[in-house]
Design a protein around this motif. Structure first.
Motif, PDB file in Angstrom:
ATOM      1  N   ILE A  63      30.833 -32.023 -18.775  1.00  0.00           N
ATOM      2  CA  ILE A  63      31.038 -30.788 -18.014  1.00  0.00           C
ATOM      3  C   ILE A  63      29.693 -30.084 -17.884  1.00  0.00           C
ATOM      4  O   ILE A  63      28.793 -30.276 -18.699  1.00  0.00           O
ATOM      5  CB  ILE A  63      32.072 -29.852 -18.676  1.00  0.00           C
ATOM      6  CG1 ILE A  63      31.640 -29.455 -20.086  1.00  0.00           C
ATOM      7  CG2 ILE A  63      33.450 -30.494 -18.676  1.00  0.00           C
ATOM      8  CD1 ILE A  63      32.507 -28.365 -20.703  1.00  0.00           C
ATOM      9  N   GLY A  64      29.552 -29.281 -16.849  1.00  0.00           N
ATOM     10  CA  GLY A  64      28.298 -28.587 -16.594  1.00  0.00           C
ATOM     11  C   GLY A  64      28.402 -27.099 -16.865  1.00  0.00           C
ATOM     12  O   GLY A  64      29.463 -26.494 -16.676  1.00  0.00           O
ATOM     13  N   LEU A  65      27.296 -26.503 -17.321  1.00  0.00           N
ATOM     14  CA  LEU A  65      27.212 -25.060 -17.526  1.00  0.00           C
ATOM     15  C   LEU A  65      26.191 -24.487 -16.564  1.00  0.00           C
ATOM     16  O   LEU A  65      25.047 -24.959 -16.523  1.00  0.00           O
ATOM     17  CB  LEU A  65      26.795 -24.728 -18.966  1.00  0.00           C
ATOM     18  CG  LEU A  65      27.583 -25.376 -20.107  1.00  0.00           C
ATOM     19  CD1 LEU A  65      27.089 -24.838 -21.444  1.00  0.00           C
ATOM     20  CD2 LEU A  65      29.065 -25.156 -19.949  1.00  0.00           C
ATOM     21  N   VAL A  66      26.585 -23.486 -15.804  1.00  0.00           N
ATOM     22  CA  VAL A  66      25.676 -22.828 -14.874  1.00  0.00           C
ATOM     23  C   VAL A  66      25.146 -21.570 -15.551  1.00  0.00           C
ATOM     24  O   VAL A  66      25.864 -20.582 -15.719  1.00  0.00           O
ATOM     25  CB  VAL A  66      26.384 -22.468 -13.557  1.00  0.00           C
ATOM     26  CG1 VAL A  66      25.385 -21.833 -12.582  1.00  0.00           C
ATOM     27  CG2 VAL A  66      27.026 -23.705 -12.934  1.00  0.00           C
ATOM     28  N   MET A  67      23.888 -21.625 -15.977  1.00  0.00           N
ATOM     29  CA  MET A  67      23.270 -20.494 -16.668  1.00  0.00           C
ATOM     30  C   MET A  67      22.862 -19.426 -15.649  1.00  0.00           C
ATOM     31  O   MET A  67      22.472 -19.750 -14.524  1.00  0.00           O
ATOM     32  CB  MET A  67      22.048 -20.962 -17.456  1.00  0.00           C
ATOM     33  CG  MET A  67      22.296 -22.187 -18.334  1.00  0.00           C
ATOM     34  SD  MET A  67      23.579 -21.937 -19.558  1.00  0.00           S
ATOM     35  CE  MET A  67      22.711 -20.908 -20.734  1.00  0.00           C
TER      36      MET A  67
END
Length: 341
Positions: A63-67
């Motif tokens: 899964i990706g995290l958008v900072m």
């Protein structure tokens, strides 16, 4: 010889397909069966080949995290390591990796998200902040890509799954605490008004003033970055007023820490000369001198529930959008007192 799924299945006395479902953490497999299969995997030294599995299933197991901004600024604030800890806890349980994307500008962050989605590098995304004008959220809706938001998506609550606190009520409670101590000159120190969380907390602050018959003073509302430097700049601005406030509602503990240090340099002391309530209840809230009265927003749980909501979407693409509200609690410590006479 390297052990195979068949070897694991034989030792656990289950079918190879059951082993595959255990590896994928299928919710339909009983905890007892999962335990037996995992013990067999450990005994044999079997390690799943997630790369090969992803090629077959077209899932990335990531899964990706958008900072919200560049890493050097994000990780100055303990909120983000703690929310990532919540996300990584459940991700580890589900055998998912985490991919983080950031950038030095809004354009770089947006381009990073476009590249991730178009390249199907992850199975879903968690957006770690919510802005009033947020092209990333609109893009993800348009692409029908699985994602959740930590924070309230502006004017899109019915279309997006999100995890948030009741920030209006939280700020109301923080402001009311100062009012009950006798303060009438109460200032609000927030982040930028492009952030939905700032808008909500400002509204809660204003509601508390209005309910108590305290007139709003525009000069008591200031906005700076969620950094120690932001707190420093805010206190210089407020203390230079002809009639400075006696109480502060500060929407982030890192800013509050900067305010404490700056007031000390100015020869003023928190609680004696000025009272302060802040937000997030990070580890140094209790360790500060004086310790900070702070709104605990359960940061770990925000991350955990955001990840759980994303995994639910990945497992069931037809799931309807939902809101998860994480409770808050005002933690009273030593940074508040009666207004000076």
């Amino acid at each position: 010889m390297t052990p195979t799924i068949k070897d694991v299945a034989k030792l656990a006395n289950v079918s190879p397909s059951t082993v595959s479902r255990v590896i994928a953490n299928n919710p339909n497999i009983s905890p007892k069966t999962k335990e037996v299969v995992r013990e067999a995997m450990n005994d044999l030294g079997y390690h799943p080949n997630y790369t090969a599995r992803s090629l077959v299933s077209r899932n990335t197991q990531t899964i990706g995290l958008v900072m919200p901004s560049s890493g050097d600024k994000v990780f100055q604030n303990p909120f983000f390591p703690e929310v990532i800890r919540g996300i990584s806890t459940i991700s580890h349980d589900k055998n998912f990796g985490i991919y983080m994307t950031t950038g030095n500008s809004e354009e770089e962050i947006e381009q990073g998200v476009y590249d991730i989605v178009q390249g199907r590098r992850v199975d879903g995304l968690i957006v770690l902040s919510s802005k009033v004008e947020d092209p990333i959220i609109h893009y993800l809706i348009d692409k029908n890509f699985p994602f959740t938001v930590i924070g309230k998506p502006y004017n899109l609550e019915s279309q997006v799954t999100f995890v948030d606190n009741d920030n209006v009520k939280a700020a109301f409670d923080a402001t009311e605490h100062l009012i009950r101590l006798g303060h009438k000159r109460i200032a609000f120190v927030g982040g930028g008004m492009e952030l939905v969380v700032t808008m909500d907390r400002l509204n809660g602050y204003l509601q508390a003033l209005d309910d108590s018959g305290i007139k709003q003073r525009d000069e008591y509302i200031v906005h700076h970055e969620f950094l120690r430097e932001g707190g420093r700049d805010a206190v210089y601005e407020l203390m230079s007023l002809d009639t400075p406030p006696t109480g502060l509602v500060v929407t982030d503990d890192v800013m509050a820490f900067g305010i404490v240090n700056t007031l000390e340099q100015m020869g003023k002391k928190v609680q004696r000369d000025i009272s302060m309530v802040s937000f997030n209840n990070v580890i140094f809230s209790e360790l500060a001198n004086p310790s900070l009265t702070s709104v605990d927003i359960n940061i770990f749980q925000l991350g955990y529930e955001a990840a759980q909501s994303l995994f639910d979407q990945v497992d069931n693409p037809n799931l309807l959008p939902r809101r998860v509200t994480i409770p808050h609690q005002l933690i009273v410590r030593d940074s508040c007192g009666n207004p000076p006479t």
